[in-house]
Enzyme design. Structure first.
Site, PDB file in Angstrom:
ATOM      1  N   TYR A   1       0.851  -1.199   0.000  1.00  0.00           N
ATOM      2  CA  TYR A   1       0.000   0.000   0.000  1.00  0.00           C
ATOM      3  C   TYR A   1       0.880   1.241   0.000  1.00  0.00           C
ATOM      4  O   TYR A   1       1.888   1.292   0.719  1.00  0.00           O
ATOM      5  CB  TYR A   1      -0.887   0.038   1.261  1.00  0.00           C
TER       6      TYR A   1
ATOM      7  N   ASP B   1      -6.102  13.630 -24.964  1.00  0.00           N
ATOM      8  CA  ASP B   1      -5.991  12.211 -24.612  1.00  0.00           C
ATOM      9  C   ASP B   1      -5.224  11.567 -25.760  1.00  0.00           C
ATOM     10  O   ASP B   1      -5.777  11.323 -26.836  1.00  0.00           O
ATOM     11  CB  ASP B   1      -7.406  11.625 -24.480  1.00  0.00           C
TER      12      ASP B   1
END
Ligand code: DSN
Length: 423
Positions: A51, A197
């Site tokens: 994590y 994009d």
């Protein structure tokens, strides 16, 4: 994969069959590629256990000193490859990267001007069922019906008329160079944020084969698994002015823990794209697409815009009395993987449109050059001349499997002795 085979033979079986499919068939889906074994090793590493909410050096978890290094490498390499001022390497996908930009730059209800999905845009560019279309009123631009190239004058006109807060450039089924400078001018004139994009063409931009949007845009997003040849994932870049807003839109705005194993894979692919060989790869992708276009046009197929400048072509198969679905199925039976696609101004439905999209990034990774692509085009022409002929399809499939052996996929080249040649 001995451990996987022993622990979970069912999943192992699915993976081995997929590996065989990727090796024996011709992969012509324009948005797919073969990533390197080095990328796969990073993605299959112990980094999946960690994590790391936060950013390198500023995490909400202890023990992040090594994943910090991997993420910083991804950031630094993306900056140097694309010349970006700021990079966030955490978006799980291109869709999430796009969502992060909207979240950073817009309020819900702000207007967006973007390319119509039906004319080559993308779901996340304002399609009505996507979050982008539901939360951000979207005005669409498209192609000039004659040239089938982007209608830049319409972009200027629509920008003046609607005063969007953001103008979005980028496409997933457009075979031509995009003139980002013209769209940037339109955005500047009306004070809109300019977002690009570049997912489909990121590898071409990295290789210097397509003009870069990075110096012109406030935000540039990309996936890492298409022409860039990395792991499945996204990256978002922006000018320094937007850096804080972008980072906080990704986390905690949209995501929790970043996928550190995938980020490590992104670092590896960006490192690969910084090498001189990648320039040659990008140039060959385009040369191969041009060859495919020429061969299919000379066999009587109509190509949208009459050709290509990039890695993909869009074929209007109704020019041969077929539909996209029939063509996709017939080619698939023969070991040629493509996807059916709407063509601009299509009168047919998305599940059985008039077109088929094909791209050369994956075959180029296997080492195919123009002569090989001519052979591929010849098979496409043969199969589509008799799409119902299953005997022909199996004959072509056998020929293709034999031919494909001469062009190893990265996993073959790395470990020829453990090829999963059947059960
Ligand atoms: N779905 C991708 C494509 O195939 O073009 C775009 O994200």
């Amino acid at each position: 994969m001995d451990m996987l085979k022993a622990v979970d033979p069912d999943v192992y079986d699915a993976i081995v069959h997929e590996e065989e499919r990727q090796r024996d068939d011709l992969e012509l889906i324009a948005s797919e590629n073969y990533t390197s074994v080095a990328v796969m090793e990073a993605v299959g590493s112990v980094l999946t256990n960690k994590y790391a909410e936060g950013l390198p050096g500023k995490r909400y978890y202890g023990g992040c000193q090594f994943v910090d290094r991997a993420e910083q490498l991804a950031i630094d390499r993306a900056k140097s490859l694309f010349g970006a001022a700021h990079v966030n390497a955490q978006p799980h996908s291109g869709a999430t990267a796009n969502q992060a930009v909207f979240f950073a730059a817009l309020e819900i209800g702000d207007k967006v001007l973007a390319m119509d999905l039906a004319q080559g845009g993308h779901l996340t560019h304002g399609m009505r069922l996507n979050y982008s279309g539901r939360w951000y009123p979207t005005i669409s631009y498209g192609l000039d019906p004659k040239s089938e190239r982007i209608d830049y004058d319409a972009i200027v006109r629509l920008a003046r008329e609607h005063k969007p807060k953001l103008i979005l450039a980028g496409a997933s089924a457009y075979p031509r160079i995009i003139d980002f400078a013209r769209i940037a001018d339109a955005a500047r004139e009306v004070g809109a944020v300019f977002m690009v994009d570049m997912a489909h063409i990121a590898g071409l931009v990295a290789g210097g084969e397509h003009p870069s949007p990075v110096p012109l845009a406030d935000f540039v997003t990309t996936t890492t698994h298409k022409t860039l040849r990395g792991p499945r994932g996204g990256i978002a870049m922006c000018t320094q002015a937007w850096a804080k807003k972008l980072d906080s839109a990704v986390f905690p705005g949209l995501q929790g823990g970043p996928l550190m194993h995938v980020i490590a894979g992104k670092a590896v692919c960006l490192g690969e794209a910084l090498r001189p060989e990648f320039k040659a790869y990008a140039a060959q992708v385009i040369a191969n697409a041009r060859t495919l276009a020429e061969k299919l046009m000379s066999a009587g197929f109509r190509l949208v815009s009459n050709g290509t400048d990039n890695h993909l072509i869009l074929i209007d198969v109704t020019s041969k009395g077929l539909t996209g679905k029939v063509a996709e199925t017939a080619l698939g039976r023969a070991g040629i993987t493509v996807n059916k696609n709407l063509v601009p101004f299509d009168q047919r439905k998305p599940m059985d449109p008039s077109g088929v999209r094909m791209g050369t990034p994956a075959l180029t990774t296997r080492g195919m050059k123009e002569v090989a692509i001519e052979q591929v085009a010849a098979w496409i022409v043969r199969v589509l001349a008799a799409p119902e002929d299953e005997v022909l399809a199996s004959r072509v499939q056998r020929e293709i499997a034999e031919f494909a052996c001469g062009y190893p996929v990265p996993t073959d080249a790395a470990q020829p002795s453990v090829l999963p040649l059947g059960f």
